[in-house]
Design an enzyme around this catalytic site. Structure first.
Site, PDB file in Angstrom:
ATOM      1  N   PRO A  95       0.833  -1.214   0.000  1.00  0.00           N
ATOM      2  CA  PRO A  95       0.000   0.000   0.000  1.00  0.00           C
ATOM      3  C   PRO A  95       0.861   1.255   0.000  1.00  0.00           C
ATOM      4  O   PRO A  95       1.977   1.255   0.514  1.00  0.00           O
ATOM      5  CB  PRO A  95      -0.798  -0.121   1.307  1.00  0.00           C
ATOM      6  CG  PRO A  95       0.064  -0.965   2.200  1.00  0.00           C
ATOM      7  CD  PRO A  95       0.765  -1.935   1.292  1.00  0.00           C
ATOM      8  N   ASP A  96       0.339   2.328  -0.599  1.00  0.00           N
ATOM      9  CA  ASP A  96       1.024   3.606  -0.459  1.00  0.00           C
ATOM     10  C   ASP A  96       0.652   4.182   0.907  1.00  0.00           C
ATOM     11  O   ASP A  96      -0.009   3.529   1.710  1.00  0.00           O
ATOM     12  CB  ASP A  96       0.683   4.553  -1.613  1.00  0.00           C
ATOM     13  CG  ASP A  96      -0.795   4.939  -1.651  1.00  0.00           C
ATOM     14  OD1 ASP A  96      -1.514   4.668  -0.664  1.00  0.00           O
ATOM     15  OD2 ASP A  96      -1.230   5.496  -2.670  1.00  0.00           O
ATOM     16  N   PHE A  97       1.071   5.397   1.173  1.00  0.00           N
ATOM     17  CA  PHE A  97       0.875   5.950   2.513  1.00  0.00           C
ATOM     18  C   PHE A  97      -0.401   6.776   2.648  1.00  0.00           C
ATOM     19  O   PHE A  97      -1.086   6.695   3.655  1.00  0.00           O
ATOM     20  CB  PHE A  97       2.084   6.821   2.908  1.00  0.00           C
ATOM     21  CG  PHE A  97       3.309   6.019   3.230  1.00  0.00           C
ATOM     22  CD1 PHE A  97       3.566   5.614   4.521  1.00  0.00           C
ATOM     23  CD2 PHE A  97       4.184   5.646   2.235  1.00  0.00           C
ATOM     24  CE1 PHE A  97       4.690   4.859   4.827  1.00  0.00           C
ATOM     25  CE2 PHE A  97       5.314   4.897   2.516  1.00  0.00           C
ATOM     26  CZ  PHE A  97       5.567   4.510   3.817  1.00  0.00           C
ATOM     27  N   ARG A  98      -0.736   7.548   1.620  1.00  0.00           N
ATOM     28  CA  ARG A  98      -1.732   8.592   1.821  1.00  0.00           C
ATOM     29  C   ARG A  98      -3.060   8.399   1.110  1.00  0.00           C
ATOM     30  O   ARG A  98      -3.954   9.223   1.257  1.00  0.00           O
ATOM     31  CB  ARG A  98      -1.129   9.953   1.428  1.00  0.00           C
ATOM     32  CG  ARG A  98      -0.053  10.399   2.407  1.00  0.00           C
ATOM     33  CD  ARG A  98       0.658  11.662   1.946  1.00  0.00           C
ATOM     34  NE  ARG A  98       1.542  12.153   2.986  1.00  0.00           N
ATOM     35  CZ  ARG A  98       2.721  11.642   3.268  1.00  0.00           C
ATOM     36  NH1 ARG A  98       3.165  10.628   2.563  1.00  0.00           N
ATOM     37  NH2 ARG A  98       3.452  12.136   4.239  1.00  0.00           N
ATOM     38  N   ASN A 169      11.048   4.822  -1.344  1.00  0.00           N
ATOM     39  CA  ASN A 169      10.518   3.551  -0.867  1.00  0.00           C
ATOM     40  C   ASN A 169      11.530   2.792  -0.005  1.00  0.00           C
ATOM     41  O   ASN A 169      12.728   2.832  -0.248  1.00  0.00           O
ATOM     42  CB  ASN A 169      10.084   2.689  -2.049  1.00  0.00           C
ATOM     43  CG  ASN A 169       9.017   3.369  -2.881  1.00  0.00           C
ATOM     44  OD1 ASN A 169       8.282   4.213  -2.386  1.00  0.00           O
ATOM     45  ND2 ASN A 169       8.928   3.006  -4.147  1.00  0.00           N
ATOM     46  N   ASP A 171      11.060  -0.568   0.486  1.00  0.00           N
ATOM     47  CA  ASP A 171      10.738  -1.974   0.218  1.00  0.00           C
ATOM     48  C   ASP A 171      11.850  -2.758  -0.473  1.00  0.00           C
ATOM     49  O   ASP A 171      11.731  -3.971  -0.664  1.00  0.00           O
ATOM     50  CB  ASP A 171       9.452  -2.076  -0.604  1.00  0.00           C
ATOM     51  CG  ASP A 171       9.477  -1.216  -1.863  1.00  0.00           C
ATOM     52  OD1 ASP A 171      10.554  -1.092  -2.490  1.00  0.00           O
ATOM     53  OD2 ASP A 171       8.421  -0.666  -2.244  1.00  0.00           O
ATOM     54  N   HIS A 188      14.808   7.563   1.971  1.00  0.00           N
ATOM     55  CA  HIS A 188      14.190   7.317   3.273  1.00  0.00           C
ATOM     56  C   HIS A 188      14.678   6.015   3.895  1.00  0.00           C
ATOM     57  O   HIS A 188      14.042   5.455   4.779  1.00  0.00           O
ATOM     58  CB  HIS A 188      12.664   7.320   3.133  1.00  0.00           C
ATOM     59  CG  HIS A 188      12.123   8.651   2.722  1.00  0.00           C
ATOM     60  ND1 HIS A 188      10.827   8.838   2.278  1.00  0.00           N
ATOM     61  CD2 HIS A 188      12.701   9.880   2.688  1.00  0.00           C
ATOM     62  CE1 HIS A 188      10.651  10.123   1.984  1.00  0.00           C
ATOM     63  NE2 HIS A 188      11.759  10.757   2.220  1.00  0.00           N
TER      64      HIS A 188
END
Length: 385
Positions: A95-98, A169, A171, A188
């Site tokens: 999933p993305d964050f927002r 990302n 991941d 990040h």
């Protein structure tokens, strides 16, 4: 009335008329400025003459997706930089964050956080690390495979076109494509390396994965401090390479490709402002992002994306899924078969590697003794999570 009196009267009349004329022109000038503001900055109605007055020198004649593809076929690019966000990983199941409803921040109620972003807050982590590691188990690398958008970046590198790949990302899917480590800047951080938050002793990815999937709170063997993946939390600095590489990377960059990001998180979003004015910028994203602020003086050099503005000189947008965007671009460039072959061959390698890891894990599991019921589930060794 004498001649002198007549002259005085004429002078007063002329001055009065001039003053009235100036007062009448002032509101007109103000209204014209307002019309130009809405027409040029917000692209809203207003005077068509105001838009017609704008003269721009475009980097390429046709600032559309097809126009950019045609330019690429005929003239090529030499130095491409990519910057990506969570949107390129959503088709992998991450999933993305927002995004409302489906985004990560919308689905954290079970962790009983004071606020959604607390799960990536360093102060909160030091007090209560358990929610983060519970989430980490759900999102841990190895459970997902790279998407076509990831492999398109790898193809750019294989063709000698990629200067650098900047990603928000965590991941590690960029690494799983086979993209060289020196080409990637994980702004990040990621799960690739891990450090004790007290003594800074380093632990590798395999060790961290074993701890997380055994439901153990990762503790340092040296000082018993909590070991945290090198993911940049709120309150932490970004990796040094994020600050030292852009000067070189963007010096002669002639194409910046932006994919799957909201362009809301700083300082990552500021990368779109780094290329020179003759560098084309291509946005491949579900939503239109990175556009001008309401007040022009907040962006005096117009470094925001201007793909839908009359004063656009270099910005192009493909609004849709990232995978659809890169496949359309590959097709337009005659790379579709090459990209598909890369995806198929690399996923086959990943599948074989994951099967080998699973077989190794099965060998390391204790066998059931006589009269015991075999179980395929992992036994929880620690209740701290």
């Amino acid at each position: 009335m004498g001649d002198s009196d007549k002259k005085k009267e004429e002078h007063l009349t002329t001055s009065s008329n001039s003053s009235s004329s100036d007062e009448g022109e002032a509101p007109d000038a103000t209204m014209d400025m307002i019309r130009r503001f809405f027409a040029n900055t917000l692209n809203l109605g207003g005077s068509t003459d105001a838009k017609a007055d704008i003269k721009v020198e475009k980097v390429i004649p046709d600032l559309t997706f097809d126009g950019l593809a045609e330019h690429w076929r005929e003239h090529g690019f030499r130095k491409i930089v990519t910057m990506v966000g969570a949107g390129i990983s959503t088709s992998a199941g991450i999933p993305d964050f927002r995004s409302p409803g489906s985004g990560l921040y919308s689905n954290l109620k079970k962790y009983k956080l004071p606020h959604p972003t607390a799960i990536f807050d360093l102060d909160y982590f030091e007090k209560n690390p358990a929610p983060f590691f519970a989430l980490a188990k759900e999102l841990y690398p190895g459970s997902f495979i790279p998407t076509p958008a990831h492999y398109f970046v790898r193809l750019l590198n294989d063709k000698g076109l990629l200067q650098r790949h900047y990603t928000q990302n965590i991941d590690t899917l960029d690494r799983l494509t086979g993209l060289p480590e020196e080409k990637i800047i994980e702004a990040h951080g990621s799960f690739h390396t891990n450090h004790c938050i007290k003594c800074r002793r380093e632990y590798d990815m395999a060790w961290m994965k074993a701890e997380i999937f055994a439901d153990r709170l990762p503790k340092c063997k040296k000082c018993n401090g909590v070991v945290k993946p090198d993911i940049v939390f709120f309150g932490e600095n970004l990796p040094q390479r994020f600050y030292t590489s852009p000067d070189e990377d963007f010096r002669d960059c002639d194409l910046l490709i932006i994919m799957g990001t909201s362009l809301e998180v700083q300082p990552f979003a500021s990368l779109m402002q780094r290329p020179g004015p003759r560098c084309l910028r291509l946005l491949i994203n579900r939503d239109a992002v990175g556009q001008a602020s309401f007040v022009p003086f907040m962006d005096p050099h117009e470094r925001s994306l201007l793909f839908d503005r009359p004063n656009n000189t270099r910005d192009v947008a493909f609004l849709g899924d990232c995978d659809a965007g890169v496949m359309a671009l590959a097709e337009a460039l005659g790379w579709e078969e090459e990209l598909q072959q890369l995806i198929t061959s690399e996923r086959k390698k990943l599948s074989g590697s994951q099967n080998s890891e699973e077989q190794q894990e099965d060998k390391e599991k204790p066998h059931s003794g006589p009269g015991e019921k075999a179980s395929g589930s992992r036994e929880k060794k620690d209740a701290s999570l």
